[in-house]
Scaffold this motif. Structure first.
Motif, PDB file in Angstrom:
ATOM      1  N   ASP A  86     -68.552 -33.813  -0.739  1.00 25.47           N
ATOM      2  CA  ASP A  86     -68.206 -34.149   0.644  1.00 25.47           C
ATOM      3  C   ASP A  86     -69.037 -33.326   1.613  1.00 25.47           C
ATOM      4  OD1 ASP A  86     -66.364 -35.987  -0.213  1.00 25.47           O
ATOM      5  OD2 ASP A  86     -64.622 -34.686   0.075  1.00 25.47           O
ATOM      6  N   ALA A  87     -69.187 -32.051   1.302  1.00 26.64           N
ATOM      7  CA  ALA A  87     -69.985 -31.175   2.150  1.00 26.64           C
ATOM      8  C   ALA A  87     -71.445 -31.606   2.172  1.00 26.64           C
ATOM      9  CB  ALA A  87     -69.871 -29.731   1.664  1.00 26.64           C
ATOM     10  N   ALA A  88     -71.939 -32.119   1.054  1.00 26.31           N
ATOM     11  CA  ALA A  88     -73.325 -32.580   0.994  1.00 26.31           C
ATOM     12  C   ALA A  88     -73.565 -33.721   1.973  1.00 26.31           C
ATOM     13  CB  ALA A  88     -73.661 -33.023  -0.428  1.00 26.31           C
ATOM     14  N   GLN A  89     -72.619 -34.663   2.042  1.00 23.52           N
ATOM     15  CA  GLN A  89     -72.762 -35.771   2.984  1.00 23.52           C
ATOM     16  C   GLN A  89     -72.669 -35.283   4.423  1.00 23.52           C
ATOM     17  OE1 GLN A  89     -71.288 -39.660   2.320  1.00 23.52           O
ATOM     18  NE2 GLN A  89     -70.659 -39.283   0.223  1.00 23.52           N
ATOM     19  N   VAL A  90     -71.750 -34.360   4.669  1.00 23.53           N
ATOM     20  CA  VAL A  90     -71.611 -33.796   6.018  1.00 23.53           C
ATOM     21  C   VAL A  90     -72.892 -33.081   6.428  1.00 23.53           C
ATOM     22  CG1 VAL A  90     -70.416 -32.024   7.376  1.00 23.53           C
ATOM     23  CG2 VAL A  90     -69.108 -33.584   5.933  1.00 23.53           C
ATOM     24  N   ALA A  91     -73.446 -32.279   5.516  1.00 29.76           N
ATOM     25  CA  ALA A  91     -74.663 -31.530   5.813  1.00 29.76           C
ATOM     26  C   ALA A  91     -75.838 -32.457   6.079  1.00 29.76           C
ATOM     27  CB  ALA A  91     -74.985 -30.587   4.659  1.00 29.76           C
ATOM     28  N   GLY A  92     -75.955 -33.523   5.283  1.00 24.76           N
ATOM     29  CA  GLY A  92     -77.046 -34.466   5.483  1.00 24.76           C
ATOM     30  C   GLY A  92     -76.961 -35.166   6.822  1.00 24.76           C
ATOM     31  N   PHE A  93     -75.764 -35.598   7.179  1.00 23.72           N
ATOM     32  CA  PHE A  93     -75.571 -36.258   8.470  1.00 23.72           C
ATOM     33  C   PHE A  93     -75.866 -35.299   9.610  1.00 23.72           C
ATOM     34  CE2 PHE A  93     -72.894 -37.837  11.990  1.00 23.72           C
ATOM     35  CZ  PHE A  93     -73.391 -39.125  12.089  1.00 23.72           C
ATOM     36  N   ALA A  94     -75.408 -34.045   9.470  1.00 20.74           N
ATOM     37  CA  ALA A  94     -75.624 -33.044  10.510  1.00 20.74           C
ATOM     38  C   ALA A  94     -77.104 -32.704  10.658  1.00 20.74           C
ATOM     39  CB  ALA A  94     -74.824 -31.788  10.194  1.00 20.74           C
ATOM     40  N   ALA A  95     -77.822 -32.636   9.542  1.00 23.75           N
ATOM     41  CA  ALA A  95     -79.253 -32.362   9.604  1.00 23.75           C
ATOM     42  C   ALA A  95     -79.991 -33.480  10.324  1.00 23.75           C
ATOM     43  CB  ALA A  95     -79.816 -32.180   8.192  1.00 23.75           C
ATOM     44  N   PHE A  96     -79.573 -34.702  10.077  1.00 26.55           N
ATOM     45  CA  PHE A  96     -80.162 -35.849  10.774  1.00 26.55           C
ATOM     46  C   PHE A  96     -79.929 -35.733  12.274  1.00 26.55           C
ATOM     47  CE2 PHE A  96     -79.909 -40.056  12.625  1.00 26.55           C
ATOM     48  CZ  PHE A  96     -81.073 -40.652  12.176  1.00 26.55           C
ATOM     49  N   LEU A  97     -78.703 -35.406  12.665  1.00 22.85           N
ATOM     50  CA  LEU A  97     -78.397 -35.236  14.087  1.00 22.85           C
ATOM     51  C   LEU A  97     -79.211 -34.093  14.677  1.00 22.85           C
ATOM     52  CD1 LEU A  97     -74.502 -35.671  14.209  1.00 22.85           C
ATOM     53  CD2 LEU A  97     -76.266 -37.319  14.881  1.00 22.85           C
ATOM     54  N   GLY A  98     -79.395 -33.023  13.891  1.00 23.51           N
ATOM     55  CA  GLY A  98     -80.178 -31.902  14.368  1.00 23.51           C
ATOM     56  C   GLY A  98     -81.613 -32.288  14.664  1.00 23.51           C
ATOM     57  N   HIS A  99     -82.195 -33.125  13.820  1.00 20.17           N
ATOM     58  CA  HIS A  99     -83.567 -33.574  14.073  1.00 20.17           C
ATOM     59  C   HIS A  99     -83.635 -34.456  15.316  1.00 20.17           C
ATOM     60  CE1 HIS A  99     -87.702 -34.730  13.203  1.00 20.17           C
ATOM     61  NE2 HIS A  99     -87.334 -35.956  13.555  1.00 20.17           N
ATOM     62  N   CYS A 100     -82.676 -35.335  15.460  1.00 23.63           N
ATOM     63  CA  CYS A 100     -82.689 -36.264  16.596  1.00 23.63           C
ATOM     64  C   CYS A 100     -82.317 -35.587  17.911  1.00 23.63           C
ATOM     65  CB  CYS A 100     -81.727 -37.421  16.334  1.00 23.63           C
ATOM     66  SG  CYS A 100     -82.189 -38.492  14.968  1.00 23.63           S
ATOM     67  N   PHE A 101     -81.437 -34.599  17.837  1.00 21.52           N
ATOM     68  CA  PHE A 101     -80.950 -33.919  19.037  1.00 21.52           C
ATOM     69  C   PHE A 101     -81.003 -32.403  18.829  1.00 21.52           C
ATOM     70  CE2 PHE A 101     -78.602 -37.900  18.325  1.00 21.52           C
ATOM     71  CZ  PHE A 101     -79.032 -38.636  19.426  1.00 21.52           C
ATOM     72  N   PRO A 102     -82.210 -31.838  18.701  1.00 24.76           N
ATOM     73  CA  PRO A 102     -82.345 -30.419  18.362  1.00 24.76           C
ATOM     74  C   PRO A 102     -82.008 -29.486  19.516  1.00 24.76           C
ATOM     75  CG  PRO A 102     -84.496 -31.369  18.776  1.00 24.76           C
ATOM     76  CD  PRO A 102     -83.516 -32.504  18.850  1.00 24.76           C
ATOM     77  N   VAL A 103     -81.191 -28.507  19.226  1.00 25.44           N
ATOM     78  CA  VAL A 103     -80.810 -27.539  20.251  1.00 25.44           C
ATOM     79  C   VAL A 103     -82.020 -26.764  20.744  1.00 25.44           C
ATOM     80  CG1 VAL A 103     -80.272 -25.741  18.549  1.00 25.44           C
ATOM     81  CG2 VAL A 103     -79.161 -25.689  20.793  1.00 25.44           C
ATOM     82  N   LEU A 105     -84.958 -27.836  21.386  1.00 21.70           N
ATOM     83  CA  LEU A 105     -85.827 -28.624  22.269  1.00 21.70           C
ATOM     84  C   LEU A 105     -85.022 -29.328  23.353  1.00 21.70           C
ATOM     85  CD1 LEU A 105     -88.262 -30.265  19.670  1.00 21.70           C
ATOM     86  CD2 LEU A 105     -88.659 -28.233  21.072  1.00 21.70           C
ATOM     87  N   GLY A 106     -83.912 -28.734  23.738  1.00 23.38           N
ATOM     88  CA  GLY A 106     -83.090 -29.348  24.778  1.00 23.38           C
ATOM     89  C   GLY A 106     -82.471 -30.664  24.348  1.00 23.38           C
ATOM     90  N   PHE A 107     -82.207 -30.814  23.050  1.00 25.90           N
ATOM     91  CA  PHE A 107     -81.565 -32.007  22.476  1.00 25.90           C
ATOM     92  C   PHE A 107     -82.431 -33.263  22.575  1.00 25.90           C
ATOM     93  CE2 PHE A 107     -78.254 -29.110  24.038  1.00 25.90           C
ATOM     94  CZ  PHE A 107     -77.634 -28.804  22.841  1.00 25.90           C
ATOM     95  N   LYS A 108     -83.743 -33.060  22.743  1.00 20.70           N
ATOM     96  CA  LYS A 108     -84.671 -34.192  22.787  1.00 20.70           C
ATOM     97  C   LYS A 108     -85.576 -34.113  21.565  1.00 20.70           C
ATOM     98  CE  LYS A 108     -84.646 -34.380  27.837  1.00 20.70           C
ATOM     99  NZ  LYS A 108     -85.454 -34.296  29.085  1.00 20.70           N
ATOM    100  N   GLY A 109     -85.199 -34.841  20.519  1.00 17.98           N
ATOM    101  CA  GLY A 109     -85.913 -34.737  19.262  1.00 17.98           C
ATOM    102  C   GLY A 109     -86.574 -36.009  18.809  1.00 17.98           C
ATOM    103  N   GLY A 110     -86.727 -36.125  17.499  1.00 21.00           N
ATOM    104  CA  GLY A 110     -87.415 -37.266  16.922  1.00 21.00           C
ATOM    105  C   GLY A 110     -86.481 -38.403  16.555  1.00 21.00           C
ATOM    106  N   LYS A 111     -86.998 -39.313  15.776  1.00 19.21           N
ATOM    107  CA  LYS A 111     -86.233 -40.510  15.427  1.00 19.21           C
ATOM    108  C   LYS A 111     -85.576 -40.409  14.058  1.00 19.21           C
ATOM    109  CE  LYS A 111     -89.110 -43.104  18.544  1.00 19.21           C
ATOM    110  NZ  LYS A 111     -90.183 -44.100  18.725  1.00 19.21           N
ATOM    111  N   GLY A 112     -85.898 -39.366  13.315  1.00 18.21           N
ATOM    112  CA  GLY A 112     -85.115 -39.030  12.138  1.00 18.21           C
ATOM    113  C   GLY A 112     -85.455 -39.728  10.844  1.00 18.21           C
ATOM    114  N   VAL A 113     -86.536 -40.492  10.787  1.00 19.63           N
ATOM    115  CA  VAL A 113     -86.796 -41.286   9.592  1.00 19.63           C
ATOM    116  C   VAL A 113     -87.096 -40.403   8.377  1.00 19.63           C
ATOM    117  CG1 VAL A 113     -88.263 -43.051   8.554  1.00 19.63           C
ATOM    118  CG2 VAL A 113     -87.578 -43.247  10.951  1.00 19.63           C
ATOM    119  N   ALA A 114     -87.994 -39.436   8.536  1.00 22.18           N
ATOM    120  CA  ALA A 114     -88.326 -38.565   7.408  1.00 22.18           C
ATOM    121  C   ALA A 114     -87.113 -37.743   6.971  1.00 22.18           C
ATOM    122  CB  ALA A 114     -89.483 -37.637   7.780  1.00 22.18           C
ATOM    123  N   THR A 115     -86.365 -37.237   7.944  1.00 22.38           N
ATOM    124  CA  THR A 115     -85.163 -36.460   7.619  1.00 22.38           C
ATOM    125  C   THR A 115     -84.140 -37.335   6.914  1.00 22.38           C
ATOM    126  OG1 THR A 115     -85.563 -35.063   9.555  1.00 22.38           O
ATOM    127  CG2 THR A 115     -83.368 -34.958   8.574  1.00 22.38           C
TER     128      THR A 115
END
Length: 202
Positions: A86-103, A105-115
């Motif tokens: 369960d934690a693995a899925q949570v971590a993966g989803f959170a990492a994706f959000l981190g790439h798209c909305f990185p703290v 870079l002012g929450f302006k990130g990428g589109k997340g495909v590679a992540t």
């Protein structure tokens, strides 16, 4: 119920750690290391590997791709090893959000495909592999990175079902929806026939 109460803070901590890991902007880092300038002022302005490739620097683009995919995979594998599935899925989803909305870079990130691909490969490699093959086939045929990403994301829940991995369907749907959301401008350009092809600098 006590077990659930105990688990929630742990999952919250996993989510924060995954998000911070996902927020590391490898595209920005590689662009600076290779002297390419501010990636946000180049090409599409995106911080991902496709935009790094538009600079013509293939090593920098490859390292960005590996870094962005690796942070998603690392988040999943660490969470799985330390806490559980369960934690693995949570971590993966959170990492994706981190790439798209990185703290960072002012929450302006990428589109997340590679992540996303790195996350899926670490979570359930058959789904991740199917998504990679889908991306590659569409990219080779149409030479449009965004179209390949959208096709791979859209089909990932189907791959999860067909490969007998239903536990990942909900997460696959959630990530696919976010990928489509992050590609709104690309979808508009695809419809208008104005989306740049892979390898073009602009």
């Amino acid at each position: 119920m006590p077990e659930l109460i105990t688990a929630l803070p742990v999952l919250a901590l996993v989510a924060v750690a995954g998000y911070l890991l996902g927020s590391v902007p490898f595209g920005i880092v590689m662009a600076r290391l290779f002297g390419l300038g501010d990636l946000r002022q180049i090409g599409s302005g995106n911080i991902g590997a496709t935009n790094v490739l538009r600079t013509g620097n293939k090593p920098a683009a490859l390292l960005t791709l590996l870094g962005d995919a690796g942070k998603g995979g690392a988040a999943v594998l660490l969470a799985r090893a330390l806490v559980g599935e369960d934690a693995a899925q949570v971590a993966g989803f959170a990492a994706f959000l981190g790439h798209c909305f990185p703290v960072f870079l002012g929450f302006k990130g990428g589109k997340g495909v590679a992540t996303w691909l790195g996350t899926m490969l670490a979570l359930a490699w058959p789904i991740g592999l199917a998504a990679c093959v889908t991306w590659l086939v569409v990219a080779v045929v149409f030479r449009v990175s965004s179209l390949a990403a959208l096709a791979a994301a859209a089909l990932s829940p189907l791959w999860a079902l067909l490969l007998g991995l239903p536990a990942y369907v909900i997460l696959s749907i959630a990530l696919a929806l976010l990928i489509f959301l992050r590609h709104r401008a690309n979808i508009e350009r695809l419809i208008a026939g104005q989306e740049p092809r892979i390898g073009r600098k602009k």
